[in-house]
Design an enzyme around this catalytic site. Sequence first.
Site, PDB file in Angstrom:
ATOM      1  N   LYS A 102       5.869  -8.426  -9.477  1.00  0.00           N
ATOM      2  CA  LYS A 102       6.420  -7.911  -8.226  1.00  0.00           C
ATOM      3  C   LYS A 102       5.302  -7.137  -7.522  1.00  0.00           C
ATOM      4  O   LYS A 102       4.952  -6.033  -7.922  1.00  0.00           O
ATOM      5  CB  LYS A 102       7.610  -6.972  -8.455  1.00  0.00           C
ATOM      6  N   SER A 121       2.669   5.061  -8.621  1.00  0.00           N
ATOM      7  CA  SER A 121       2.746   6.522  -8.619  1.00  0.00           C
ATOM      8  C   SER A 121       3.366   7.060  -9.913  1.00  0.00           C
ATOM      9  O   SER A 121       4.132   6.361 -10.591  1.00  0.00           O
ATOM     10  CB  SER A 121       3.586   6.983  -7.426  1.00  0.00           C
ATOM     11  N   GLU A 156      -1.609  14.812  -5.364  1.00  0.00           N
ATOM     12  CA  GLU A 156      -2.368  13.576  -5.160  1.00  0.00           C
ATOM     13  C   GLU A 156      -2.143  13.174  -3.706  1.00  0.00           C
ATOM     14  O   GLU A 156      -1.045  12.775  -3.317  1.00  0.00           O
ATOM     15  CB  GLU A 156      -1.886  12.450  -6.080  1.00  0.00           C
ATOM     16  N   GLU A 202       0.021   2.810 -15.511  1.00  0.00           N
ATOM     17  CA  GLU A 202      -1.221   3.288 -14.876  1.00  0.00           C
ATOM     18  C   GLU A 202      -0.794   4.069 -13.647  1.00  0.00           C
ATOM     19  O   GLU A 202      -0.357   3.470 -12.665  1.00  0.00           O
ATOM     20  CB  GLU A 202      -2.115   2.104 -14.471  1.00  0.00           C
TER      21      GLU A 202
HETATM   22  P1  NAD Z   1       4.508   3.277  -5.850  1.00  0.00           P
HETATM   23  O1  NAD Z   1       4.794   3.910  -7.152  1.00  0.00           O
HETATM   24  O2  NAD Z   1       5.228   3.744  -4.653  1.00  0.00           O
HETATM   25  O3  NAD Z   1       4.791   1.702  -5.931  1.00  0.00           O
HETATM   26  C1  NAD Z   1       4.131   0.876  -6.875  1.00  0.00           C
HETATM   27  C2  NAD Z   1       4.985  -0.341  -7.147  1.00  0.00           C
HETATM   28  O4  NAD Z   1       6.152   0.066  -7.857  1.00  0.00           O
HETATM   29  C3  NAD Z   1       5.495  -1.060  -5.902  1.00  0.00           C
HETATM   30  O5  NAD Z   1       5.477  -2.446  -6.166  1.00  0.00           O
HETATM   31  C4  NAD Z   1       6.913  -0.533  -5.763  1.00  0.00           C
HETATM   32  O6  NAD Z   1       7.773  -1.416  -5.082  1.00  0.00           O
HETATM   33  C5  NAD Z   1       7.326  -0.396  -7.217  1.00  0.00           C
HETATM   34  N1  NAD Z   1       8.368   0.587  -7.515  1.00  0.00           N
HETATM   35  C6  NAD Z   1       8.573   1.790  -6.925  1.00  0.00           C
HETATM   36  N2  NAD Z   1       9.631   2.418  -7.506  1.00  0.00           N
HETATM   37  C7  NAD Z   1      10.080   1.595  -8.483  1.00  0.00           C
HETATM   38  C8  NAD Z   1      11.146   1.680  -9.436  1.00  0.00           C
HETATM   39  N3  NAD Z   1      11.959   2.732  -9.489  1.00  0.00           N
HETATM   40  N4  NAD Z   1      11.317   0.657 -10.297  1.00  0.00           N
HETATM   41  C9  NAD Z   1      10.506  -0.415 -10.274  1.00  0.00           C
HETATM   42  N5  NAD Z   1       9.501  -0.569  -9.377  1.00  0.00           N
HETATM   43  C10 NAD Z   1       9.278   0.436  -8.505  1.00  0.00           C
HETATM   44  O7  NAD Z   1       2.924   3.355  -5.667  1.00  0.00           O
HETATM   45  P2  NAD Z   1       2.033   2.863  -4.436  1.00  0.00           P
HETATM   46  O8  NAD Z   1       2.250   3.798  -3.293  1.00  0.00           O
HETATM   47  O9  NAD Z   1       2.208   1.392  -4.216  1.00  0.00           O
HETATM   48  O10 NAD Z   1       0.549   3.049  -5.022  1.00  0.00           O
HETATM   49  C11 NAD Z   1      -0.118   4.263  -4.991  1.00  0.00           C
HETATM   50  C12 NAD Z   1      -0.017   4.952  -6.335  1.00  0.00           C
HETATM   51  O11 NAD Z   1      -0.491   4.083  -7.357  1.00  0.00           O
HETATM   52  C13 NAD Z   1      -0.865   6.202  -6.426  1.00  0.00           C
HETATM   53  O12 NAD Z   1      -0.149   7.212  -7.068  1.00  0.00           O
HETATM   54  C14 NAD Z   1      -2.049   5.742  -7.292  1.00  0.00           C
HETATM   55  O13 NAD Z   1      -2.712   6.773  -7.961  1.00  0.00           O
HETATM   56  C15 NAD Z   1      -1.402   4.777  -8.208  1.00  0.00           C
HETATM   57  N6  NAD Z   1      -2.396   3.863  -8.768  1.00  0.00           N
HETATM   58  C16 NAD Z   1      -2.781   4.031 -10.071  1.00  0.00           C
HETATM   59  C17 NAD Z   1      -3.761   3.185 -10.620  1.00  0.00           C
HETATM   60  C18 NAD Z   1      -4.239   3.363 -12.043  1.00  0.00           C
HETATM   61  O14 NAD Z   1      -4.933   2.485 -12.541  1.00  0.00           O
HETATM   62  N7  NAD Z   1      -3.898   4.439 -12.720  1.00  0.00           N
HETATM   63  C19 NAD Z   1      -4.322   2.186  -9.826  1.00  0.00           C
HETATM   64  C20 NAD Z   1      -3.900   2.043  -8.510  1.00  0.00           C
HETATM   65  C21 NAD Z   1      -2.928   2.891  -7.991  1.00  0.00           C
END
Ligand code: NAD
Length: 492
Positions: free
Chosen positions: A183, A237, A393, A259
């Site tokens: 997804k 996140s 963050e 991650e």
């Molecule tokens: P996000 O958590 O809002 O969304 C990430 C993904 O999760 C999306 O596909 C979203 O639709 C899905 N999602 C959200 N809530 C969910 C739930 N309850 N159940 C299942 N799926 C769900 O993050 P974002 O805004 O897309 O990305 C930015 C974040 O990602 C930042 O916090 C960043 O630090 C983190 N990030 C971490 C790494 C790493 O390797 N540690 C790498 C890249 C980004």
Amino acid sequence: MDQFEPSSVAIRSGHFIGGEWIDQRTAQRDVVRPSDGAAYASVPIADAQTVDRAVDNASRAYRESGWPRMAPRERARVLRRFAELIAADAGTLAPLEAIGSTRPIREAYTWDVPFTSEGIRFYAEFADKVGGELVATDHDHLGMTIAEPYGVVAAIAPWNFPLVMASWKIGPALAAGNAVVVKPSEMTPFSVLRLAELAIEAGIPAGIFNVVQGDGATTGDALVRHPGIAKVTFTGSTRAGAQIMAACAESGTKPLTLELGGKSPQLVFADAPKIDEVAHRIARAISSNAGQVCVAGSRLLVQRAVAEELVERIGQAFAALRAGATWAAGTTLPPIVSEAQAARIEAIVERSAAQGAVVRCGGRRADAAVPGAFYLPTILTDVTPQTEAVRAEIFGPVLTVQTFETEEEALALASHPDYGLAAGVHTADIGRALRLVRALEAGTVWVNRYGRTNDFAMPTGGYKRSGIGKDLGRLGYEAHLRFKSVLIDTRS
Ligand code: NAD
């Protein structure tokens, strides 16, 4: 490829399930280009029924296609072909990646697409190299572990590097013999669909690589809770990671890799060699992808003697960046992913200033030829560990600066109450570097550099609330395998 015309990019929207495009729309949402705010396509939001269909297809393909039982060398060959097709498709994939994300086309073409391809190739080579091992048992027994795939893996990806982040999960999951349901982020849904098409062309059986579209609350939640999912791997996140962890616990204690977010410190000592290079390194680590990088080096901790000079030089490096559309030539400061996220960055900087932070440069929107939300790289000094910009963050190009005198002070400032994703140490003193490597609570520590090389062998992952488990490297491969222990009595 240096630029492209956005109207020339053909967008195909939908889910990709069982080797076919499915465009079932009980609900949908607009997909917006960060560069100019235009809604350029829409994407379906998969409901529980569509998720069910994807997982059922993946389960059937896992049982019936022969993928997990294929000779590992043959699986590796198919995946190498997949990697070749990705690299050869850069002319299509790079604009598809750049148009609706924050990735400038030059970078998408020269880094994101080749890096995605190389990541798949790297994991292809693991397929016949991890089979388990013999275990030292007493003489009357033969003990071994057998590496086995999980079954159907749910892979949920963020928007900041849509292809690369997805490939870090798809590559090891497929090489290990699993089926995947991916997804992508609802903000960047299209490029991964192209990967799914190329997977079929490469000979990966239909149903082994599926893509469902949708948001987190509806689609992501239904996916991780589905009883047919054997393992969840997520990048995003910390907030969503915690929700997914709860959903995995409630729906059958599913194993998961997380991650998550970061607030990574960069420790600069007065003896750091080549202060100008250090300044450029630090500027790059917080301005690359406009700071929308999990390992962004967002907290500068600098020894007092060189603080002023370093801040000055970082400001100069920031001034050279050019805000622009992801499709325009020469863009070095891409847009913030959405207007809402840009407003959040603005608000955090304003509240931090009200708490006493001094805005040394930036602190406002950048001008660009397109109407997207651009934010100037910003330096905040006179902050404390309590300042909001130091704690949160931000996921934008905002660097906070704290000064120290001693190594102990630096270490104390480096520790964040929640995050432990990465850290950088810049010093000429090897003893100090090694002491800090041991003492810093971070999943990755870079010494006299900041950021990954293009080396897939280095695992990545967070300490504390920055995550569980690793992507990349051998550990990232083993995360997609389960190990069966077998003990044979040799006396009978
Ligand atoms: P996000 O958590 O809002 O969304 C990430 C993904 O999760 C999306 O596909 C979203 O639709 C899905 N999602 C959200 N809530 C969910 C739930 N309850 N159940 C299942 N799926 C769900 O993050 P974002 O805004 O897309 O990305 C930015 C974040 O990602 C930042 O916090 C960043 O630090 C983190 N990030 C971490 C790494 C790493 O390797 N540690 C790498 C890249 C980004």
